[in-house]
Design an enzyme around this catalytic site. Structure first.
Site, PDB file in Angstrom:
ATOM      1  N   TYR A 302       0.899  -1.253   0.002  1.00 58.90           N
ATOM      2  CA  TYR A 302      -0.101   0.082  -0.153  1.00 58.90           C
ATOM      3  C   TYR A 302       0.823   1.449  -0.079  1.00 58.90           C
ATOM      4  CZ  TYR A 302      -4.059  -2.642   0.033  1.00 58.90           C
ATOM      5  OH  TYR A 302      -5.089  -3.554  -0.130  1.00 58.90           O
ATOM      6  N   ASP A 316       0.870 -12.198   0.186  1.00 53.96           N
ATOM      7  CA  ASP A 316      -0.082 -12.778   0.662  1.00 53.96           C
ATOM      8  C   ASP A 316      -0.143 -14.250   0.694  1.00 53.96           C
ATOM      9  OD1 ASP A 316      -2.124 -10.996   1.432  1.00 53.96           O
ATOM     10  OD2 ASP A 316      -2.313 -10.373  -0.690  1.00 53.96           O
ATOM     11  N   TYR A 395      -9.770  -8.858  -0.234  1.00 54.01           N
ATOM     12  CA  TYR A 395      -9.448  -8.793  -1.486  1.00 54.01           C
ATOM     13  C   TYR A 395      -9.847 -10.380  -1.902  1.00 54.01           C
ATOM     14  CZ  TYR A 395      -8.082  -5.000  -3.991  1.00 54.01           C
ATOM     15  OH  TYR A 395      -8.068  -3.815  -4.618  1.00 54.01           O
ATOM     16  N   HIS A 457      -2.518   1.287  -4.191  1.00 52.07           N
ATOM     17  CA  HIS A 457      -1.572   0.140  -3.970  1.00 52.07           C
ATOM     18  C   HIS A 457      -1.314  -0.614  -5.423  1.00 52.07           C
ATOM     19  CE1 HIS A 457      -5.768  -1.034  -3.973  1.00 52.07           C
ATOM     20  NE2 HIS A 457      -5.421  -2.249  -4.289  1.00 52.07           N
ATOM     21  N   HIS A 459      -0.855  -4.717  -7.108  1.00 47.43           N
ATOM     22  CA  HIS A 459      -1.026  -6.141  -6.951  1.00 47.43           C
ATOM     23  C   HIS A 459      -0.003  -6.817  -7.994  1.00 47.43           C
ATOM     24  CE1 HIS A 459      -5.076  -6.055  -5.181  1.00 47.43           C
ATOM     25  NE2 HIS A 459      -5.267  -4.639  -5.905  1.00 47.43           N
ATOM     26  N   HIS A 617      -3.126  -0.051  -8.562  1.00 52.23           N
ATOM     27  CA  HIS A 617      -4.620   0.246  -8.490  1.00 52.23           C
ATOM     28  C   HIS A 617      -4.791   1.448  -7.690  1.00 52.23           C
ATOM     29  CE1 HIS A 617      -8.574  -1.698  -7.152  1.00 52.23           C
ATOM     30  NE2 HIS A 617      -8.743  -0.526  -7.759  1.00 52.23           N
TER      31      HIS A 617
HETATM   32 CU   LIG Z   1      -6.640  -3.483  -5.556  1.00 53.21          CU
END
Ligand SMILES: [Cu+2]
Length: 670
Positions: A302, A316, A395, A457, A459, A617
């Protein structure tokens, strides 16, 4: 004998058609996931070995894959030896074990030092979280935000990454994240903002308690369930895809055969789903394309510098997948209602096998497209989809492996769910007329509500692609596309030409996409096609990004796989996860950066592609309160693998409602 096996086949097909479900009950392939019974065998062996202690936490209990060459050589009817790989955390120690499931014995048990195990579910609400919530400073912090009852607040502890602070070195650090849960189902926009609490999860101590700015929690009202939306809009006519005769694929255990494709599907707790031994039937030959493909890691940093926000640099899959990365899928929502589902068994924290139903779905689909057309001749497109959805916190990631009749494999990755939001302070709040058109918070995210900023952020996803194009011995080549100037006097000044270069070492194979220096990335096999080219598959990227985090940024170093879009390594059975085996609170440099330091040869050997792609994003109001699926991905495309267009012999479809373009004509045309 043959007749009986056919009867059994038929029974299996009938049961598949009736239930649309495959559960891990019988082992019919060396790569099948551990069954519930096998899972218990592993627990029994470990228990009898005396290695387990009270409070042992299992972060992995899965099939230990047999030798790759043996899997390719295996034929139905041959014996299958089964093993399990296990990771157990005991207090501050991590142990890795191998269990021979067939022989019911412990093969190895070894401590892995200098690493932290994956975060397990019990840690979210670890007793230190309860301790924080009973702390007078916590009550005071809530009071400053107008919350008088802590019962209405829910808090979890998550690992904050690692920023090299010596005082935290080697400690199992968690940071607190709290939300107000009264009144609404969607609590993601109801964060208790400005509160930063660092905890030692082992010593169960509060290490740091900071309450910065008491930002009020927004009144709420961001629910997106049917009741909250009110009147729903419906289309004036239904649209159905039906398969009245059942699917055109067969599932024999976990082996799927569809059109010319055949491959094995296995749910895996860490990466969701693994596709193995993908082959294409070319005449009488089953030609290998890929030994294995799966998601390897995810990284989501982020872009807020705020004290309780900068720690959000999630790796993740490796940090959070202990309970099984793949979520249970709902028919009619996550997959078409005619899909077939695959169940899985995942270890609960204490090791007990836990059923996780419907974590993978398999279905065919058509979207009215064509494989090819010219004039009045053409062939309808149709594809086979293997889908899993990973839900990680707010998410959801939809991972589709798509097999096409023209020899392509496409991987789509869809991001959906709820964007992470920060409650804007009075200074930041976008209140019409008070702060002007731009607010201080705009640089770090976009307002989705007057007091709610969805924080910017990235991904990143890394896929491990163990290509075996016509066998394990492969070569990686780049077709560079380079400009060529033409001699004086030629009417054209320039064209472009291709120069194919074999890439022979890991260092040379660290590649970054560059629109100014385009090249094709291909894996070639030992077989030559009819015009003398080596048969190959091309890895074709789609939209991606390159990181803007500086090289001295520690979160980038911990997820070092984002440094390049492509890495190529020689096959090594124990290299599976791009950010290393243990990214939780990890130190920099694990995984691909560490393995490729040796600069091993990748020339004419068994090689593995590691493809990283991602998105920046910048959330939109349209992403709120729940985000429409945003797709990205890549494709594996045959290049010189077939002698002609591989979809050429697909049968055309028979039009059922010929020639009626006017809905009022249906009476005459039927
Ligand atoms: Cu996102």
């Amino acid at each position: 004998m043959k007749r009986w096996s056919c009867v059994l086949c038929l029974l299996a097909l009938v049961s598949l058609a009736l239930t649309g479900r495959v559960s891990a009950q019988a082992v019919t392939h060396p790569l099948d996931p551990l069954t519930r019974l096998e899972h218990f065998t592993v627990l029994e062996v470990l228990q009898q070995s005396g290695k387990l202690a009270d409070g042992s936490r299992f972060t992995r209990l899965e099939l230990k894959e047999p030798d790759k060459a043996g899997v390719w050589a295996w034929k139905p009817g041959l014996p299958i030896a089964r093993s399990a790989e296990v990771v157990v955390a005991q207090g501050r120690s991590v142990f890795e074990a191998t269990v021979d499931v067939t022989g019911k014995r412990l093969v190895s048990w070894a401590e892995r030092t200098g690493v932290q195990p994956m975060w397990v579910e019990s840690e979210y609400g670890n007793e230190v979280v309860g301790k924080v919530m009973k702390d007078p400073r916590f009550a005071e912090a809530l009071k400053r935000r107008g919350i008088t009852n802590s019962q209405f607040v829910t808090c979890i502890a998550t690992p904050p990454g690692n920023f090299g602070e010596p005082k935290y070195a080697g400690k199992r650090i968690g940071v607190l994240s709290c939300r107000l849960r009264s009144g609404y189902r969607n609590t993601w926009a109801r964060r208790i903002e400005g509160l930063s609490v660092v905890m030692d999860m082992h010593a169960k101590e509060i290490l740091e308690f900071t309450d910065d700015e008491a930002v009020p929690v927004p009144a709420g009202g961001n629910d997106f369930d049917r009741a909250a939306i009110g009147k729903l809009r419906e289309f004036s006519a239904p649209l159905e895809v039906r398969q009245p005769n059942g699917p055109a694929f067969t599932m024999d255990g976990h082996v799927i055969t569809w059109d010319r494709w055949r491959f094995h599907v296995r749910p895996d707790s860490r990466v969701g789903v693994i596709i193995s031994t993908a082959t294409w039937k070319d005449g009488d030959r089953e030609r290998p394309v890929m030994y294995q493909g799966h998601l390897s890691e995810i990284f989501v940093p982020y872009m807020s510098a705020q004290k309780d926000w900068y720690v959000r640099t999630f790796i993740d899959a490796g940090e959070y997948s202990a309970g099984g990365l793949a979520d249970t899928l709902s028919p009619g929502v996550d997959c078409p209602d005619y899909a077939t589902y695959i169940d899985s068994v995942v270890p609960a924290g204490a090791g007990w096998p836990t059923d996780k139903p419907s974590v993978v779905c398999v279905f065919e689909r058509t979207a009215g497209d064509m494989i090819w057309r010219h004039g009045t001749e053409g062939r309808p497109q149709r594809e086979l989809v293997v889908r899993m959805v990973a839900m990680i916190g707010n998410y959801d990631y939809v991972v589709d492996w798509r097999f096409l009749p023209d020899g392509q494999i496409k991987v789509s990755l869809g991001a959906t769910g709820i964007v992470e939001t920060k409650m804007a302070s009075a200074r930041d709040a976008r209140v019409a007329g008070t702060n002007g058109p731009e607010s201080r918070a705009d640089a770090y995210g976009r307002f989705v509500e007057p007091n709610v900023v969805a924080v910017n952020h990235d991904h990143y996803f890394n896929f491990r692609l163990d290509m075996d194009v016509d066998g394990a011995t492969n070569r990686f080549v780049r077709d560079e596309i380079v400009p060529k100037t033409l001699p004086p006097g030629h009417p054209r000044r320039s064209i472009w030409v291709t120069e194919t270069k074999a890439v022979s070492s890991e260092q040379e194979a660290k590649l970054t996409m560059d629109m100014h220096k385009p090249s094709l990335w291909r894996v070639t096999g030992s077989r030559q096609n009819h015009v003398g080219y080596p048969a190959s598959y091309q890895l074709m990227p789609a939209h991606s990004i390159h990181t803007l985090l500086t090289p001295d940024e520690m979160s980038r170093q911990r997820a070092g796989f984002i440094d390049h879009h492509l890495w190529v390594t020689p096959y090594a059975a124990d290299e599976r996860y791009a950010a290393g085996d243990y990214p939780t609170l990890s130190t920099p440099g694990h995984g691909l950066p560490a393995w490729t330091k040796a600069n091993r040869s990748i020339a004419d050997t068994d090689l593995v592609l590691w493809y990283t792609f991602g998105t920046n994003h910048i959330p939109r109001t349209e992403d709120w309160p729940v985000m429409p699926v945003e797709h990205t991905g890549f494709q594996l495309k045959p290049s010189g693998f077939f002698r002609r267009s591989p979809g050429i012999d697909v049968a055309p479809s028979e039009p059922k409602h010929c020639c009626s373009s006017n809905p009022h004509d249906t009476e005459t045309s039927s």
